[in-house]
Design a protein around this motif. Structure first.
Motif, PDB file in Angstrom:
ATOM      1  N   ALA A 373       0.811  -1.214   0.000  1.00 58.08           N
ATOM      2  CA  ALA A 373       0.000   0.000   0.000  1.00 58.08           C
ATOM      3  C   ALA A 373       0.846   1.265   0.000  1.00 58.08           C
ATOM      4  N   PHE A 374       2.108   1.145   0.483  1.00 61.20           N
ATOM      5  CA  PHE A 374       2.967   2.325   0.628  1.00 61.20           C
ATOM      6  C   PHE A 374       4.329   2.114  -0.045  1.00 61.20           C
ATOM      7  N   GLY A 375       4.406   1.093  -0.922  1.00 61.12           N
ATOM      8  CA  GLY A 375       5.670   0.791  -1.578  1.00 61.12           C
ATOM      9  C   GLY A 375       6.575  -0.120  -0.774  1.00 61.12           C
ATOM     10  N   GLU A 376       6.024  -0.779   0.262  1.00 62.27           N
ATOM     11  CA  GLU A 376       6.841  -1.597   1.150  1.00 62.27           C
ATOM     12  C   GLU A 376       7.069  -3.016   0.640  1.00 62.27           C
ATOM     13  N   GLU A 377       6.226  -3.489  -0.294  1.00 58.29           N
ATOM     14  CA  GLU A 377       6.374  -4.815  -0.905  1.00 58.29           C
ATOM     15  C   GLU A 377       6.604  -5.915   0.137  1.00 58.29           C
ATOM     16  N   LEU A 378       5.733  -5.957   1.114  1.00 60.86           N
ATOM     17  CA  LEU A 378       5.844  -6.964   2.164  1.00 60.86           C
ATOM     18  C   LEU A 378       5.247  -8.279   1.673  1.00 60.86           C
ATOM     19  N   TYR A 401      -2.953 -15.440  12.295  1.00 58.53           N
ATOM     20  CA  TYR A 401      -2.965 -13.985  12.151  1.00 58.53           C
ATOM     21  C   TYR A 401      -3.315 -13.601  10.721  1.00 58.53           C
ATOM     22  N   THR A 402      -3.676 -12.357  10.552  1.00 60.59           N
ATOM     23  CA  THR A 402      -3.819 -11.757   9.236  1.00 60.59           C
ATOM     24  C   THR A 402      -3.480 -10.282   9.371  1.00 60.59           C
ATOM     25  N   ALA A 403      -3.047  -9.674   8.276  1.00 60.27           N
ATOM     26  CA  ALA A 403      -2.655  -8.260   8.327  1.00 60.27           C
ATOM     27  C   ALA A 403      -3.114  -7.537   7.070  1.00 60.27           C
ATOM     28  N   ALA A 404      -3.398  -6.247   7.229  1.00 55.95           N
ATOM     29  CA  ALA A 404      -3.849  -5.409   6.115  1.00 55.95           C
ATOM     30  C   ALA A 404      -3.455  -3.961   6.407  1.00 55.95           C
ATOM     31  N   PRO A 405      -3.402  -3.112   5.375  1.00 54.15           N
ATOM     32  CA  PRO A 405      -3.010  -1.722   5.593  1.00 54.15           C
ATOM     33  C   PRO A 405      -4.152  -0.864   6.128  1.00 54.15           C
ATOM     34  N   VAL A 406      -3.777   0.186   6.844  1.00 55.71           N
ATOM     35  CA  VAL A 406      -4.713   1.219   7.299  1.00 55.71           C
ATOM     36  C   VAL A 406      -4.156   2.552   6.826  1.00 55.71           C
ATOM     37  N   PHE A 407      -4.979   3.354   6.167  1.00 52.73           N
ATOM     38  CA  PHE A 407      -4.533   4.637   5.641  1.00 52.73           C
ATOM     39  C   PHE A 407      -4.971   5.787   6.545  1.00 52.73           C
ATOM     40  N   THR A 408      -4.193   6.872   6.521  1.00 53.32           N
ATOM     41  CA  THR A 408      -4.617   8.105   7.180  1.00 53.32           C
ATOM     42  C   THR A 408      -5.644   8.797   6.295  1.00 53.32           C
ATOM     43  N   LEU A 409      -6.231   9.853   6.804  1.00 52.98           N
ATOM     44  CA  LEU A 409      -7.290  10.525   6.057  1.00 52.98           C
ATOM     45  C   LEU A 409      -6.828  11.029   4.700  1.00 52.98           C
ATOM     46  N   ASP A 410      -5.575  11.490   4.603  1.00 51.43           N
ATOM     47  CA  ASP A 410      -5.104  12.012   3.313  1.00 51.43           C
ATOM     48  C   ASP A 410      -4.493  10.920   2.428  1.00 51.43           C
ATOM     49  N   GLN A 411      -4.518   9.667   2.897  1.00 50.95           N
ATOM     50  CA  GLN A 411      -4.047   8.496   2.143  1.00 50.95           C
ATOM     51  C   GLN A 411      -2.547   8.484   1.863  1.00 50.95           C
ATOM     52  N   SER A 412      -1.803   9.441   2.409  1.00 47.26           N
ATOM     53  CA  SER A 412      -0.381   9.534   2.090  1.00 47.26           C
ATOM     54  C   SER A 412       0.479   8.680   3.015  1.00 47.26           C
ATOM     55  N   MET A 413      -0.053   8.311   4.137  1.00 48.77           N
ATOM     56  CA  MET A 413       0.696   7.486   5.071  1.00 48.77           C
ATOM     57  C   MET A 413      -0.284   6.626   5.870  1.00 48.77           C
ATOM     58  N   ARG A 415      -0.356   2.616   8.376  1.00 49.76           N
ATOM     59  CA  ARG A 415       0.308   1.558   9.132  1.00 49.76           C
ATOM     60  C   ARG A 415      -0.263   0.212   8.705  1.00 49.76           C
ATOM     61  N   HIS A 416       0.354  -0.825   9.217  1.00 51.00           N
ATOM     62  CA  HIS A 416      -0.178  -2.169   9.024  1.00 51.00           C
ATOM     63  C   HIS A 416      -0.916  -2.583  10.290  1.00 51.00           C
ATOM     64  N   THR A 456       6.305   7.619   6.177  1.00 47.66           N
ATOM     65  CA  THR A 456       5.287   6.985   5.330  1.00 47.66           C
ATOM     66  C   THR A 456       4.521   5.910   6.071  1.00 47.66           C
ATOM     67  N   LEU A 457       5.249   5.085   6.792  1.00 51.77           N
ATOM     68  CA  LEU A 457       4.662   3.930   7.445  1.00 51.77           C
ATOM     69  C   LEU A 457       4.926   3.993   8.948  1.00 51.77           C
ATOM     70  N   GLN A 458       3.868   3.921   9.730  1.00 52.35           N
ATOM     71  CA  GLN A 458       3.992   3.997  11.180  1.00 52.35           C
ATOM     72  C   GLN A 458       4.179   2.601  11.791  1.00 52.35           C
ATOM     73  N   LEU A 459       4.421   2.548  13.082  1.00 52.15           N
ATOM     74  CA  LEU A 459       4.599   1.293  13.795  1.00 52.15           C
ATOM     75  C   LEU A 459       3.362   0.411  13.610  1.00 52.15           C
ATOM     76  N   PRO A 460       3.540  -0.896  13.412  1.00 54.53           N
ATOM     77  CA  PRO A 460       2.386  -1.779  13.242  1.00 54.53           C
ATOM     78  C   PRO A 460       1.459  -1.750  14.460  1.00 54.53           C
ATOM     79  N   GLU A 461       0.186  -1.920  14.210  1.00 50.64           N
ATOM     80  CA  GLU A 461      -0.809  -2.020  15.275  1.00 50.64           C
ATOM     81  C   GLU A 461      -1.171  -3.495  15.464  1.00 50.64           C
ATOM     82  N   ILE A 462      -1.081  -3.972  16.693  1.00 51.84           N
ATOM     83  CA  ILE A 462      -1.419  -5.356  16.996  1.00 51.84           C
ATOM     84  C   ILE A 462      -2.766  -5.401  17.712  1.00 51.84           C
ATOM     85  N   ILE A 463      -3.723  -6.098  17.118  1.00 47.74           N
ATOM     86  CA  ILE A 463      -5.042  -6.268  17.736  1.00 47.74           C
ATOM     87  C   ILE A 463      -5.192  -7.731  18.137  1.00 47.74           C
TER      88      ILE A 463
END
Length: 508
Positions: A373-378, A401-413, A415-416, A456-463
């Motif tokens: 989502a942010f050019g990280e190619e994970l 587990y499963t993981a997906a991206p979360v965007f900020t309001l402006d979509q520029s940055m 986290r996972h 661009t990418l913030q610390l991952p969020e663990i739920i």
């Protein structure tokens, strides 16, 4: 070496010599497969469409046939299911493997011809045993029972002319009779449709038997082990099956489960051997205990081609190369032509070569299972290794587990977001997130670059997921057992939102 193993070593000797000759003759093996495939299918509807009889070299083959997906082959397969012959392969095909690959709602019906059944799938099993005995001459393999845990199977779900089931069920249904002498549980039990009832039946039929080897998908075998321990009141599987010596595993990465298996089977004699067996064919075997890479099997009636993953994502006409042109370390999408009637078929798996002579691979993921989502190619292999490292550093144990991206309001940055069901939770979710983040940065330079100063990418969020969430989700999708598995990474939020909704409802 015991008497039985001495006899077995003689039985396997010629075949093992052939496998050892892969190292210097990979191109010859592969060209022989292509020539055979074109010759056998020359008079099929597909072969005549592309004039197979006039193809004399790989360049002509590659230039004439476009890359195929399941959707492009589906109309031909549907005709085969309805009884038409000589379509993709010169025979009537009565068996089909239902391929899940992932836990989405779309299933693929893959032809299982006599040729691919005998010379690919069963040959792969034969070679796996031969290589295992070569590496373990003191094994008591043939003196114990082997437990195979597969998926469900319905005798005739397609029509009266074609039968379908999970690959494991198709293999068991057609397996040579002599194999049943050393395999448990019985066919009637292993082909039960209802997964939870099958687990109970398997436990009852195996808990007092002398089991020496087990085969299956790590996540589902773990379910069986825990059910056996609960039923017997034992702490470890070694107490139940003291002569257990090897687990033949595949389908998903073993890395996230390795610690749990070592805890549950605390035996110095226990060995683990990975195989790469998909509905479309048997492709790789771990031939050396000290090397987790898989030897690519070159003479199973499969011709391999590869395309760099980055080209596949960016180009409508990606560069495709034969085996002889691959490079170590690059991520490739695998393309196969097989005796199962699949032609230049994009199987969906991605691999990375670790050795060229012989050719060895590690499975890096799936074409559609990544986060970019942010050019990280994970890729999935990054995630699996990252989870394993985070668990080692925090003492956690992850069930799924499963993981997906979360965007900020402006979509520029953004986290996972990782939804994780812990077998043993870490003392601190923040510590786990930081350990995962640092491990991913060490494994993936693109991810590391996007994490620089959180620009661009913030610390991952663990739920944390509630206990049984992924099991309940798979059950709701009718995907319990067998080869079914949870999608690890997704570039969209469809699946994780569904899971989060279930997590919140059950928690409240």
């Amino acid at each position: 070496m015991n008497v039985i193993n001495r006899g077995a070593s003689l039985f396997f000797r010629n075949r093992l010599n052939t496998i050892e000759s892969y190292e210097g003759r990979s191109d010859k093996f592969q060209r022989a497969q292509l020539d055979m495939l074109l010759r056998y299918a020359g008079r099929t509807e597909w072969g005549m469409k592309y004039d197979y009889k006039s193809i004399r070299d790989y360049a002509t083959f590659a230039g004439r046939l476009p890359i195929q997906t399941y959707d492009t082959l589906k109309p031909f397969i549907k005709r085969m299911v309805n009884g038409e012959e000589n379509i993709l392969w010169p025979s009537k095909v009565g068996w089909y493997a239902k391929s899940s690959g992932t836990s989405n709602d779309k299933s693929k019906i893959i032809p299982v011809t006599h040729e691919i059944l005998k010379h690919c799938h069963y040959q792969g099993g034969y070679d796996t045993v031969g290589l295992y005995l070569r590496n373990n001459p003191d094994s008591r393999f043939f003196l114990r029972k082997g437990l195979i845990l597969g998926g469900s199977h319905s005798p005739s779900p397609l029509n009266q002319k074609a039968r379908c089931g999970d690959l494991s069920a198709v293999l068991i249904q057609n397996i040579p009779k002599w194999v049943n002498l050393v395999r448990i549980p019985g066919k009637q039990t292993i082909l039960m449709n209802e997964w939870e009832a099958k687990i109970k039946a398997v436990v009852e039929q195996t808990r007092k038997r002398d089991v020496g080897n087990i085969s299956g998908v790590p996540s589902w075998i773990l379910v069986l082990i825990k059910a056996i321990l609960k039923r017997t009141g034992k702490e470890t599987l070694t107490e139940v099956w003291p002569n257990l010596e090897v687990f033949f595993h595949g389908g998903i990465s073993f890395d996230p489960y390795r610690t749990q298996y070592k805890d549950l089977i605390p035996s110095s004699r226990m060995r683990y051997m990975e195989i790469y067996n998909a509905s479309e064919g048997f492709f790789g075997i771990q031939d050396e205990p000290s090397d987790s890479s898989l030897l690519l099997m070159l003479d199973y009636g499969v011709f391999y081609e590869f395309t760099p993953v980055n080209e596949l994502n960016l180009s409508d006409n990606p560069k495709v190369i034969p085996l002889e042109e691959v490079k170590i370390g690059e991520n490739y999408a695998m393309i196969i032509s097989t005796t199962g009637g699949l032609w230049r078929y994009l199987i969906g798996d991605t691999v990375r070569f670790t050795s060229l002579f012989p050719h060895k691979i590690e499975i890096s993921g799936r074409i559609n299972h990544f986060i970019n989502a942010f050019g990280e190619e994970l890729m999935v292999d990054n995630a699996e290794k990252g989870i394993e490292i985070a668990c080692q550093q925090t003492g956690a144990v992850v069930h799924a587990y499963t993981a997906a991206p979360v965007f900020t309001l402006d979509q520029s940055m953004g986290r996972h977001q990782w939804l994780v069901e812990f077998e043993k939770a870490p003392a601190s979710l923040e510590s786990f997130a930081k350990a995962l983040d640092l491990s991913l940065q060490s494994l993936n330079s693109d991810y590391e670059a996007k994490r620089y100063k959180d620009f661009t990418l913030q610390l991952p969020e663990i739920i944390p997921a509630r206990e049984g969430l992924f099991h309940d989700w798979l059950k709701m999708k009718d995907k319990l057992g067998g080869q079914h598995k949870v999608t690890r990474l997704s570039n969209n939020r469809d699946m994780i939102e569904e899971l989060l909704g279930m997590n919140e409802k059950q928690c409240c």
